[in-house]
Write an enzyme that holds these catalytic residues in place. Structure first.
Site, mmCIF file in Angstrom:
data_model
loop_
_atom_site.group_PDB
_atom_site.id
_atom_site.type_symbol
_atom_site.label_atom_id
_atom_site.label_comp_id
_atom_site.label_asym_id
_atom_site.label_seq_id
_atom_site.Cartn_x
_atom_site.Cartn_y
_atom_site.Cartn_z
ATOM 1 N N TYR A 138 44.401 96.353 81.190
ATOM 2 C CA TYR A 138 44.375 95.123 80.405
ATOM 3 C C TYR A 138 43.013 94.431 80.487
ATOM 4 O O TYR A 138 42.636 93.692 79.586
ATOM 5 C CB TYR A 138 45.442 94.143 80.900
ATOM 6 C CG TYR A 138 46.828 94.358 80.342
ATOM 7 C CD1 TYR A 138 47.501 95.551 80.538
ATOM 8 C CD2 TYR A 138 47.462 93.338 79.628
ATOM 9 C CE1 TYR A 138 48.779 95.733 80.038
ATOM 10 C CE2 TYR A 138 48.739 93.520 79.125
ATOM 11 C CZ TYR A 138 49.393 94.720 79.338
ATOM 12 O OH TYR A 138 50.658 94.881 78.841
ATOM 13 N N LYS A 161 50.825 106.853 89.278
ATOM 14 C CA LYS A 161 50.688 108.171 88.661
ATOM 15 C C LYS A 161 49.577 108.887 89.429
ATOM 16 O O LYS A 161 48.529 109.281 88.865
ATOM 17 C CB LYS A 161 50.366 107.990 87.158
ATOM 18 C CG LYS A 161 50.376 109.261 86.336
ATOM 19 C CD LYS A 161 51.771 109.816 86.074
ATOM 20 C CE LYS A 161 51.686 111.149 85.368
ATOM 21 N NZ LYS A 161 52.986 111.843 85.286
ATOM 22 N N ASP A 181 56.630 108.137 85.626
ATOM 23 C CA ASP A 181 57.568 108.798 84.694
ATOM 24 C C ASP A 181 58.934 108.962 85.344
ATOM 25 O O ASP A 181 59.979 108.706 84.729
ATOM 26 C CB ASP A 181 56.999 110.143 84.197
ATOM 27 C CG ASP A 181 56.392 111.008 85.293
ATOM 28 O OD1 ASP A 181 56.300 110.542 86.446
ATOM 29 O OD2 ASP A 181 56.011 112.156 84.983
ATOM 30 N N ASP A 206 54.386 96.355 82.796
ATOM 31 C CA ASP A 206 54.745 95.825 81.472
ATOM 32 C C ASP A 206 55.840 96.696 80.856
ATOM 33 O O ASP A 206 56.858 96.191 80.382
ATOM 34 C CB ASP A 206 53.502 95.809 80.580
ATOM 35 C CG ASP A 206 53.819 95.307 79.180
ATOM 36 O OD1 ASP A 206 54.470 94.252 79.077
ATOM 37 O OD2 ASP A 206 53.424 95.975 78.208
ATOM 38 N N ASP A 210 60.320 95.888 80.474
ATOM 39 C CA ASP A 210 61.082 95.873 79.214
ATOM 40 C C ASP A 210 62.258 96.830 79.336
ATOM 41 O O ASP A 210 63.384 96.526 78.940
ATOM 42 C CB ASP A 210 60.209 96.332 78.021
ATOM 43 C CG ASP A 210 59.538 95.167 77.309
ATOM 44 O OD1 ASP A 210 59.245 94.157 77.980
ATOM 45 O OD2 ASP A 210 59.315 95.266 76.085
#
Ligand code: IPM
Ligand code: MN
Length: 373
Positions: free
Chosen positions: A160, A208, A240, A264, A268
């Site tokens: 970001y 990751k 993942d 983020d 959700d």
């Protein structure tokens, strides 16, 4: 020069000397003003009930700030946030910018600037279920029932904010940069462990590390820090895999800590456990004034229709009482009132059954009445 009084010091002053709450109210765009109005009414009702005096001032942020001040996070708004004890925030965003990739100024830049300038490096997103909403989750009841964990999302680093970001001259190549420093990773991990000590003593570090250099730094630092918290179990998980586990076995998490972009996306996803994105609150904490905001966005399709779910913002106000003012009872009463509204079926269309939907303002009023009685 900015004052560097830590949040903790500020809170002590507040606790010991006065019960005057100074809050900045930033409704933002889309459904922001409607849902923040309800959360503010709830805040007022709580202050009345518990005898606190409330001072609040409105500020602009997002697309509405671009329209009226030319920038998405004007200095006046920042000054207001800095002098307040907490910020109650709605949402930002406007489809007119989403559909124009060449726009130079975007509403989201306001949110990012606010996070950066207020030093809000940790976004706390609690995920839990409400018994009366279990059937609203697309997941099987036995999987979600009792799920209760906190996602701690790093909020001021990663992709970001990493630079360079941009396009090649011919416009056909684009790039973002993911950067993390040791200091950024250490502070968020320590925070995660401190939260875990207050709860079920398990931290899942999501990264990751099999592909990304930043993730390998996260994992290395986590391995250094973990032994400092011998009572806490540490689990490492690739993002993942975590995306799968969140819906396959949500009860296996206690504290999930991860970098900005992963956090983020995963939060959700995690909101489907609760049944609606309109239910999930968050607290952004760090160096200066903390910000309390729903995790959902500005939902422009619902703007002005009085149909959006105000609960995520109302629960964010509960977090505000608990985290910013150390007022557990006040926060608890808000939660109790929200739970009662769900049981009574006073809910907006996203979670209503058989077309029995209430309006945004009706839900807010019901909750205010419950608190005031
Ligand atoms: C959130 C939002 C923001 C983010 C957007 C609006 C920039 O999705 O708070 O999760 O990506 O952080
Ligand atoms: Mn998001």
């Amino acid at each position: 020069m900015l004052e560097t009084t830590s949040n903790a010091e500020k809170l002590n002053v507040l606790k010991n000397e006065t019960k005057k709450l100074n809050i900045a109210v930033l409704p933002g765009d889309g459904i922001g003003p409607e849902i923040v109005e309800q959360a503010l009414n709830v805040t007022k009702a709580i202050c009345l009930k518990f005898g606190h005096s409330l001072n609040y001032e409105f500020g602009i942020v997002g697309a509405c700030a671009i329209d009226s001040a030319g920038e998405p996070y004007p200095k006046a708004t920042h000054d207001l946030c800095m002098k307040s004890d907490a910020v109650l925030f709605g949402a930002i965003g406007d489809p007119k910018y989403d559909n124009d990739p060449s726009a130079k100024v975007r509403p989201e830049q306001g949110l990012l600037k606010m996070r950066k300038d207020l030093g809000l490096y940790a976004n706390i997103r609690p995920v839990s279920t409400f018994p009366s909403l279990i059937h609203k989750s697309p997941l099987r009841a036995d999987l979600v029932e009792g799920a209760d964990f906190i996602c701690i999302r790093e909020l001021t680093g990663g992709m970001y904010f990493g630079r360079p970001q941009g396009r090649s001259e011919d416009g056909n190549t684009a790039y973002d940069t993911c950067i993390y420093t040791r200091e950024e990773v250490e502070r968020i991990l320590h925070l995660a462990y401190k939260f875990a000590l207050q709860r079920n003593k398990k931290v899942t570090v999501v990264d990751k590390a099999n592909v990304l250099a930043t993730s390998r730094l996260w994992r290395q630092i986590a391995q250094e820090i973990a032994p400092q918290y011998p009572d806490v179990e540490t689990e490492y998980m690739f993002v993942d895999n975590a995306a799968m586990r969140i819906i396959q076995w949500p009860k296996s998490f206690d504290i999930l800590v991860t970098e900005n972009l992963f956090g983020d996306i995963l939060t959700d996803e995690a909101s489907v456990i609760t049944g609606s994105m309109g239910m999930l609150p968050s607290a952004s904490i760090g160096i200066y004034t903390s910000v309390f905001e729903p995790i959902h966005g500005s939902y422009p399709q619902a703007k002005g229709k009085n149909i959006a779910n105000p609960v995520a913002t109302i629960l964010s106000a509960a977090l505000m009482f608990e985290y910013a003012f150390d007022m557990k009872e006040e926060g608890g009463l808000i939660r109790e009132a929200v739970t009662a509204s769900l049981i009574a079926g006073v809910v907006t269309e996203d979670i209503a059954t058989d077309g029995n939907a209430f309006k945004t303002s009706e839900v807010g009023e019901w909750i205010v009445n419950y608190i005031s009685k």
